[in-house]
Each structure stands twice: as C-alpha cells, then as structure tokens.
Enzyme design. Structure first.
Site, PDB file in Angstrom:
ATOM      1  N   ASP A 157      -7.744   1.214  27.626  1.00  0.00           N
ATOM      2  CA  ASP A 157      -8.116   2.015  28.793  1.00  0.00           C
ATOM      3  C   ASP A 157      -6.972   2.203  29.781  1.00  0.00           C
ATOM      4  O   ASP A 157      -7.153   2.795  30.834  1.00  0.00           O
ATOM      5  CB  ASP A 157      -9.267   1.325  29.547  1.00  0.00           C
ATOM      6  CG  ASP A 157     -10.484   1.182  28.669  1.00  0.00           C
ATOM      7  OD1 ASP A 157     -10.920   2.206  28.125  1.00  0.00           O
ATOM      8  OD2 ASP A 157     -10.994   0.057  28.522  1.00  0.00           O
ATOM      9  N   ASP A 158      -5.817   1.668  29.429  1.00  0.00           N
ATOM     10  CA  ASP A 158      -4.732   1.630  30.391  1.00  0.00           C
ATOM     11  C   ASP A 158      -4.252   3.020  30.811  1.00  0.00           C
ATOM     12  O   ASP A 158      -3.991   3.896  29.971  1.00  0.00           O
ATOM     13  CB  ASP A 158      -3.567   0.868  29.765  1.00  0.00           C
ATOM     14  CG  ASP A 158      -2.403   0.774  30.702  1.00  0.00           C
ATOM     15  OD1 ASP A 158      -2.502  -0.004  31.661  1.00  0.00           O
ATOM     16  OD2 ASP A 158      -1.418   1.497  30.500  1.00  0.00           O
TER      17      ASP A 158
END
Length: 305
Positions: free
Chosen positions: A259-260
């Site tokens: 999800d970075d």
DNA sequence: TTCCAGGTTGTTG
DNA sequence: CAACAACATGGA
C-alpha cells in the site's frame, strides 16, 4: 563469517560480490536531515551498540574489496568476541549474506525493475539493526511526507536519545525502549507527532521492555504472514508498518508494503502511467518477484530520488 | 490555498 | 466487509 583482517586502526571486512560501496553510501545520504549517522564523501560515521557497549566507528572502503571499520571513540572493543560482533553488525547492516545474482537475473527482464537495477547495481537493503528504532521509524513515517518524518525522528532522538562525542560533534544513539516505556504522551508533547503516534511508540516500548516483543521472536516464524500477524496485533502497526519492519529489520525477503505511497509513485514514474496503479495491478507485476519483493520495493523506492 | 505525504484506527452502514 | 472521517503537520 567473512573474516577479515586487522590492522592497528581496526577491522577489515571482505565485501561480497555485487556490492558497490558508493551506491550504498548514496542511499545513506538520501536525506540531509538524517540524525543517526553522518555520511561523508567516502565514509560513514555512526555509533554501534555491541553487547551493551557503545562505540563510534568510521566505515570506509579499502582496496576495493574490504570495508574498513575504524574505532573513533567510546568503548574499546578489543576482545575477539566484541570484534566478531562488530563484523556481524556491519555484515547485517549492509546485507552481505544475500546473493543478488537471482534478483538481478529476474529483475533484468522485469519491466518495472530493469532500470532500477541498472542504475543502482550493487545496492543492498540497508538494515535497521534495532527493532525499536525500526518500529518507531515506521510509525513516525505513517501518512506524512518523508522530509517531515525525518524532522520528527530528529526531534524524538534529540529529546530522548543519548550521544557519544567526537571532535566536538555529537553522534546519536536511538532512544531505548526502556526509557520510552516510562513516558506518558504528555512527556512527548513538544514532538510534533500526533497524540496517537506518541501513544503507539510508548506502547511498543512497553511491550519490548516486558520482553514480549523481540527480534528473536519475530525471526522465529518461518512464514512472513505469521510474523505480520504478530506485528499487526499491536496498536499502531498495520500492514504497511509490519511489512516495512519485516523488510528493513528482520529481512524477510518477501516482505512487501504494497500500500506504500512511494511504491505507487515509483511505479507511475517507471511506467509513465497517469493514474495510480491499483493493488491488483501491483500484485500482478509483483507475481514475478517471488521472494524478492522486499528488494524490488527497495530498488523502486530508490527511483524516486 | 489545496492537495498529498513511506497509514492506522475506530465508526458506520 | 467496504467506505470514510479523524488524526496533525509540512512541503510543493
């Protein structure tokens, strides 16, 4: 252990294949606000803690195939045991144990990794040796830009950390979980992080002070998902932070903070996409990275600076 | 000024 | 389970 030679200044540690000191130094130099070490033209100075002893070392390259570790100040580490611990620390920090050949073989044919591998050839995932530091750094960096994250870390370290001095300069030691476990969020009120983050950091420190959260325990799992579950049970640690720590501190090769925001931006940059790639699209690309997800992420992050 | 940062939690439907 | 507000502040 890849011993190594000694001379009157310190220890020489043999570097592995596919290691480029300058490239790794560039990574360490990526933010001028970093407070845990000082990077010069061709060397790096920091405090290393070994067996409760603190020593200030300078690490540089020697003869193109060694790292030279020179003792500048602090505890004198003269026993064989201490010296071996230093060697292990440095090897672990620069991830000397990983054989990068399979990664490069896979990545050189990968549309997302191809450029990064060429550009950062010889880069290793630089570790965060101290689990408490890794966890704090993860929590601190949540949902803020990296520049601000470094500012917060500096405020935290300068308020609660300790130092070794050398030639009139201070070299910081990250605050200990023992010290932080005794604080209340109000004690940290002049650090510009949210109250929630202050609580998380203190709670994590308490867990570690009790001995309930250790590197050994997290390394004991043979499956990433189990370690991730263990970490995400802790308040303030979600999937991103867990994977970040499993990547930087515990060196799970398949740790993957999917999800970075930085990863998403790096993918946009490399592919030229206008919109954000979806999680499913990222998973699709990453399916080729099995057991190299952490290296792939680290290399893609590098593309952003 | 607005939007977005190396997200996570807690609430609501 | 998915969607969403709240969190706090800084940089561009």
């Amino acid at each position: 252990m890849r011993i190594c030679k000694e001379n009157k200044h310190g220890i020489l540690i043999k570097t592995p294949e596919l290691f480029d000191f300058k490239t790794n130094l560039n990574y360490l130099q990526r933010n001028p606000n970093e407070c845990m070490y000082e990077v010069g033209e061709d060397k790096i100075i920091r405090v290393i803690e070994i067996n409760q002893l603190r020593t200030l070392v300078c690490i540089s390259e020697a003869d193109n195939e060694y790292l030279a570790v020179e003792f500048l100040a602090g505890a004198r580490l003269e026993s064989m045991e201490d010296k071996e611990a230093i060697v292990r620390y440095v090897e672990e920090w620069f991830d000397f144990e990983t054989d990068l050949i399979p990664f490069y073989k896979m990545g050189s044919k990968d549309p997302l990794l191809e450029q990064a591998i060429e550009r950062f050839y010889g880069l290793r995932i630089i570790g965060l040796h101290d689990l408490f530091e890794a966890l704090c750094w993860g929590v601190l960096g949540q949902q803020i830009n990296l520049t601000f994250a470094y500012t917060l870390k500096r405020q935290f370290v300068e308020k609660f950390g300790e130092t070794l001095e050398y030639k009139g300069k201070k070299y910081w030691i990250f605050p200990s979980f023992d010290k932080i476990s005794g604080l209340s969020p109000e004690d940290m009120s002049d650090i510009k992080m949210t109250k929630k983050k202050r609580e998380y950091v203190i709670d994590i420190a308490k867990l570690m002070a009790k001995g309930d959260l250790t590197k050994e325990k997290l390394l004991h799992f043979d499956d990433l998902k189990q370690a991730e579950r263990e970490l995400t049970r802790i308040r303030g640690i979600g999937p991103w932070t867990a994977n970040y720590v499993l990547m930087r501190c515990l060196r799970y090769p398949d740790a993957f903070p999917i999800d970075d925001a930085g990863l998403i931006n790096a993918i946009k940059l490399v592919t030229g996409m206008e919109r954000k790639p979806t999680k499913e699209e990222i998973r699709e690309w990453a399916s080729a990275w099995k057991n190299w997800e952490s290296y792939a992420t680290f290399y893609l992050w590098r593309m952003l600076y």
